[in-house]
Design a protein around this motif. Structure first.
Motif, PDB file in Angstrom:
ATOM      1  N   CYS A 174      -3.680   8.359   9.157  1.00 19.20           N
ATOM      2  CA  CYS A 174      -2.349   8.009   9.477  1.00 19.20           C
ATOM      3  C   CYS A 174      -2.445   6.427   9.518  1.00 19.20           C
ATOM      4  CB  CYS A 174      -1.846   8.451  10.712  1.00 19.20           C
ATOM      5  SG  CYS A 174      -1.632  10.069  10.763  1.00 19.20           S
ATOM      6  N   ALA A 175      -1.227   5.634   9.047  1.00 21.02           N
ATOM      7  CA  ALA A 175      -1.143   4.338   9.135  1.00 21.02           C
ATOM      8  C   ALA A 175       0.010   4.093  10.187  1.00 21.02           C
ATOM      9  CB  ALA A 175      -0.692   3.897   7.800  1.00 21.02           C
ATOM     10  N   HIS A 176      -0.365   3.232  11.231  1.00 25.44           N
ATOM     11  CA  HIS A 176       0.639   3.103  12.273  1.00 25.44           C
ATOM     12  C   HIS A 176       1.178   1.646  12.030  1.00 25.44           C
ATOM     13  CE1 HIS A 176      -0.245   6.495  15.067  1.00 25.44           C
ATOM     14  NE2 HIS A 176      -1.373   6.541  14.081  1.00 25.44           N
ATOM     15  N   THR A 177       2.769   1.665  12.006  1.00 23.15           N
ATOM     16  CA  THR A 177       3.169   0.201  12.200  1.00 23.15           C
ATOM     17  C   THR A 177       3.857   0.328  13.562  1.00 23.15           C
ATOM     18  OG1 THR A 177       5.429   0.975  11.443  1.00 23.15           O
ATOM     19  CG2 THR A 177       3.861   0.223   9.795  1.00 23.15           C
ATOM     20  N   ALA A 178       4.250  -0.753  14.054  1.00 22.85           N
ATOM     21  CA  ALA A 178       4.894  -0.738  15.423  1.00 22.85           C
ATOM     22  C   ALA A 178       6.008   0.354  15.653  1.00 22.85           C
ATOM     23  CB  ALA A 178       5.717  -2.464  15.571  1.00 22.85           C
ATOM     24  N   GLU A 179       6.746   0.880  14.532  1.00 23.94           N
ATOM     25  CA  GLU A 179       7.842   1.756  14.966  1.00 23.94           C
ATOM     26  C   GLU A 179       7.423   3.139  14.165  1.00 23.94           C
ATOM     27  OE1 GLU A 179       8.670  -0.828  12.683  1.00 23.94           O
ATOM     28  OE2 GLU A 179       8.956  -2.219  14.570  1.00 23.94           O
ATOM     29  N   GLU A 180       6.629   3.160  13.134  1.00 23.08           N
ATOM     30  CA  GLU A 180       6.415   4.450  12.487  1.00 23.08           C
ATOM     31  C   GLU A 180       5.115   4.724  12.086  1.00 23.08           C
ATOM     32  OE1 GLU A 180       9.093   6.214  11.224  1.00 23.08           O
ATOM     33  OE2 GLU A 180      10.487   5.096  11.801  1.00 23.08           O
ATOM     34  N   PHE A 185       0.968  -1.093  -0.024  1.00 24.79           N
ATOM     35  CA  PHE A 185       0.050   0.166   0.136  1.00 24.79           C
ATOM     36  C   PHE A 185       1.001   1.352  -0.148  1.00 24.79           C
ATOM     37  CE2 PHE A 185      -3.854   2.005   1.822  1.00 24.79           C
ATOM     38  CZ  PHE A 185      -4.914   1.446   1.118  1.00 24.79           C
ATOM     39  N   PRO A 186       0.586   2.246  -0.811  1.00 26.38           N
ATOM     40  CA  PRO A 186       1.438   3.638  -0.706  1.00 26.38           C
ATOM     41  C   PRO A 186       1.312   4.377   0.495  1.00 26.38           C
ATOM     42  CG  PRO A 186      -0.334   3.721  -2.403  1.00 26.38           C
ATOM     43  CD  PRO A 186      -0.377   2.318  -1.780  1.00 26.38           C
ATOM     44  N   LEU A 187       2.245   4.687   1.275  1.00 30.44           N
ATOM     45  CA  LEU A 187       2.153   5.107   2.522  1.00 30.44           C
ATOM     46  C   LEU A 187       3.224   6.448   2.393  1.00 30.44           C
ATOM     47  CD1 LEU A 187       2.129   2.199   5.225  1.00 30.44           C
ATOM     48  CD2 LEU A 187       0.123   3.516   4.054  1.00 30.44           C
ATOM     49  N   TYR A 188       3.142   7.504   3.104  1.00 27.62           N
ATOM     50  CA  TYR A 188       3.966   8.707   2.896  1.00 27.62           C
ATOM     51  C   TYR A 188       4.424   9.205   4.037  1.00 27.62           C
ATOM     52  CZ  TYR A 188       1.492   8.263  -1.672  1.00 27.62           C
ATOM     53  OH  TYR A 188       0.908   7.808  -2.802  1.00 27.62           O
ATOM     54  N   GLN A 189       5.782   9.689   4.068  1.00 27.39           N
ATOM     55  CA  GLN A 189       6.475  10.491   5.089  1.00 27.39           C
ATOM     56  C   GLN A 189       6.925  11.751   4.316  1.00 27.39           C
ATOM     57  OE1 GLN A 189       9.033   8.035   7.462  1.00 27.39           O
ATOM     58  NE2 GLN A 189       7.351   7.713   8.903  1.00 27.39           N
ATOM     59  N   LYS A 190       6.369  12.867   4.620  1.00 28.16           N
ATOM     60  CA  LYS A 190       6.658  13.920   3.983  1.00 28.16           C
ATOM     61  C   LYS A 190       6.678  13.908   2.216  1.00 28.16           C
ATOM     62  CE  LYS A 190       9.069  15.831   7.901  1.00 28.16           C
ATOM     63  NZ  LYS A 190      10.748  16.225   8.438  1.00 28.16           N
ATOM     64  N   ASP A 191       7.930  13.751   1.671  1.00 22.40           N
ATOM     65  CA  ASP A 191       7.895  13.810   0.249  1.00 22.40           C
ATOM     66  C   ASP A 191       8.423  12.384  -0.103  1.00 22.40           C
ATOM     67  OD1 ASP A 191       7.407  16.532  -0.031  1.00 22.40           O
ATOM     68  OD2 ASP A 191       9.457  17.204  -0.056  1.00 22.40           O
ATOM     69  N   LYS A 192       8.429  11.451   0.631  1.00 21.34           N
ATOM     70  CA  LYS A 192       8.949  10.147   0.411  1.00 21.34           C
ATOM     71  C   LYS A 192       7.838   9.126   0.330  1.00 21.34           C
ATOM     72  CE  LYS A 192      13.263   7.593   1.631  1.00 21.34           C
ATOM     73  NZ  LYS A 192      14.093   7.387   2.654  1.00 21.34           N
ATOM     74  N   GLU A 193       7.763   8.384  -0.655  1.00 21.39           N
ATOM     75  CA  GLU A 193       6.702   7.293  -0.641  1.00 21.39           C
ATOM     76  C   GLU A 193       7.316   5.723  -0.407  1.00 21.39           C
ATOM     77  OE1 GLU A 193       3.814   5.557  -4.309  1.00 21.39           O
ATOM     78  OE2 GLU A 193       4.588   7.668  -4.451  1.00 21.39           O
ATOM     79  N   PHE A 194       6.548   5.006   0.472  1.00 24.05           N
ATOM     80  CA  PHE A 194       7.086   3.966   0.866  1.00 24.05           C
ATOM     81  C   PHE A 194       6.052   2.801   0.478  1.00 24.05           C
ATOM     82  CE2 PHE A 194       8.651   6.905   4.034  1.00 24.05           C
ATOM     83  CZ  PHE A 194      10.148   6.350   4.188  1.00 24.05           C
ATOM     84  N   TYR A 195       6.343   1.664   0.118  1.00 26.93           N
ATOM     85  CA  TYR A 195       5.427   0.453  -0.127  1.00 26.93           C
ATOM     86  C   TYR A 195       5.632  -0.530   0.971  1.00 26.93           C
ATOM     87  CZ  TYR A 195       4.083   2.632  -4.086  1.00 26.93           C
ATOM     88  OH  TYR A 195       3.505   3.495  -5.295  1.00 26.93           O
ATOM     89  N   ILE A 196       4.778  -0.421   2.190  1.00 28.71           N
ATOM     90  CA  ILE A 196       4.727  -1.441   3.375  1.00 28.71           C
ATOM     91  C   ILE A 196       4.022  -2.484   3.194  1.00 28.71           C
ATOM     92  CG2 ILE A 196       4.444  -1.402   5.856  1.00 28.71           C
ATOM     93  CD1 ILE A 196       6.754   0.797   5.069  1.00 28.71           C
ATOM     94  N   PRO A 197       4.209  -3.493   3.570  1.00 31.54           N
ATOM     95  CA  PRO A 197       3.421  -4.612   3.212  1.00 31.54           C
ATOM     96  C   PRO A 197       2.232  -4.438   4.551  1.00 31.54           C
ATOM     97  CG  PRO A 197       5.539  -5.565   3.686  1.00 31.54           C
ATOM     98  CD  PRO A 197       5.631  -4.097   3.718  1.00 31.54           C
ATOM     99  N   LEU A 198       0.874  -4.548   3.888  1.00 28.18           N
ATOM    100  CA  LEU A 198      -0.291  -4.548   5.018  1.00 28.18           C
ATOM    101  C   LEU A 198      -0.069  -5.288   6.070  1.00 28.18           C
ATOM    102  CD1 LEU A 198      -3.152  -4.077   2.521  1.00 28.18           C
ATOM    103  CD2 LEU A 198      -2.143  -2.307   3.805  1.00 28.18           C
ATOM    104  N   GLU A 199       0.638  -6.394   6.118  1.00 25.89           N
ATOM    105  CA  GLU A 199       0.581  -7.006   7.445  1.00 25.89           C
ATOM    106  C   GLU A 199       1.441  -6.458   8.773  1.00 25.89           C
ATOM    107  OE1 GLU A 199       4.516  -9.933   6.266  1.00 25.89           O
ATOM    108  OE2 GLU A 199       2.547 -10.703   6.086  1.00 25.89           O
ATOM    109  N   ASN A 200       2.315  -5.382   8.094  1.00 28.99           N
ATOM    110  CA  ASN A 200       3.017  -4.538   9.114  1.00 28.99           C
ATOM    111  C   ASN A 200       2.318  -3.548   9.594  1.00 28.99           C
ATOM    112  OD1 ASN A 200       4.928  -6.427   8.489  1.00 28.99           O
ATOM    113  ND2 ASN A 200       6.139  -4.875   7.365  1.00 28.99           N
ATOM    114  N   TYR A 241       2.837   6.976   9.125  1.00 27.27           N
ATOM    115  CA  TYR A 241       2.758   7.127   7.890  1.00 27.27           C
ATOM    116  C   TYR A 241       1.427   7.999   7.538  1.00 27.27           C
ATOM    117  CZ  TYR A 241       6.472   3.653   7.405  1.00 27.27           C
ATOM    118  OH  TYR A 241       7.516   3.070   7.618  1.00 27.27           O
ATOM    119  N   GLN A 242       1.530   9.029   6.496  1.00 25.85           N
ATOM    120  CA  GLN A 242       0.254   9.507   5.976  1.00 25.85           C
ATOM    121  C   GLN A 242      -0.300   8.659   4.770  1.00 25.85           C
ATOM    122  OE1 GLN A 242      -1.232  12.403   6.982  1.00 25.85           O
ATOM    123  NE2 GLN A 242       0.343  12.053   8.579  1.00 25.85           N
TER     124      GLN A 242
END
Length: 153
Positions: A71-77, A44-59, A79-80
Motif C-alpha cells: 500500500c502507498a499512503h498519502t495524507a488522505e488516501e 507512479f501508478p497507484l490503484y484503488q479498486k479498478d481505478k488507476e491514479f498517477y500521484i506525484p511521489l512527493e505526495n 492506494y494499492q
C-alpha cells in the motif's frame, strides 16, 4: 560560476554534470535543487479498486506491506501498488528510505521522531495522523539521513 548547456541528439536520457574544484555548499545546493526537480516530476501508478491514479511521489508518505499486498499512503488516501517492496526500494528516488522489513518512508515528509526505549521509534508525518514504526536496525541510518538532508537544506 559558469553555466553551459550542450545539445546532443544521440543521448537517450538527459544528464546533468557539475564540474567543480571542491564540493562546497553552493554545489550541494545546486545538486539538491536539480534532484528535487527531477523527483517531483516522477509519477507512479497507484490503484484503488479498478481505478488507476498517477500521484506525484512527493505526495506519498510511505509504502507498507498489508494483507492485500503493498500500500502507498498519502495524507488522505491509501492506494494499492503492483510492485514488491524490494522492487520499490530500487525504483524510488533518494528521498525514500526503508525503515523496517515492511515499510519504506518519504524522509521529506517526516514531522517528528519519538523514541521510547525499548519500543521502536515512531515517525509522525506532516499534515497527517498517520505514523509508522522504525525498527532498531534502521533507526541510526534514518537519523544519519535526516542529518544529511538538514545539511543540504
Amino acid at each position: 560560476m559558469k553555466i553551459r548547456i550542450e545539445l546532443d541528439e544521440s543521448l537517450t536520457e538527459e544528464e546533468v554534470v557539475i564540474y567543480c574544484r571542491q564540493l562546497g555548499h553552493t554545489v550541494l545546493e545546486i545538486q539538491r535543487m536539480v534532484s528535487d526537480i527531477i523527483e517531483k516530476k516522477k509519477r507512479f501508478p497507484l490503484y484503488q479498486k479498478d481505478k488507476e491514479f498517477y500521484i506525484p511521489l512527493e505526495n506519498v508518505l510511505f509504502f507498507e506491506t498489508a494483507e492485500k499486498g503493498i500500500c502507498a499512503h498519502t495524507a488522505e488516501e491509501v492506494y494499492q501498488v503492483r510492485y514488491k517492496l524490494y522492487e520499490l526500494e530500487k525504483m524510488l528516488p533518494g528521498i525514500f528510505m526503508r525503515v523496517s522489513k515492511s515499510t519504506i518512508l518519504n524522509t521529506g515528509k517526516i514531522y517528528s521522531l519519538e523514541r521510547k526505549l525499548p519500543m521502536p521509534c515512531v515517525v509522525q508525518f506532516q499534515n497527517s495522523h498517520k505514523q509508522v514504526f522504525v525498527s532498531r536496525y534502521y533507526y541510526k541510518p534514518l537519523q544519519n539521513r535526516l542529518e544529511e538532508e538538514r545539511y543540504l537544506k
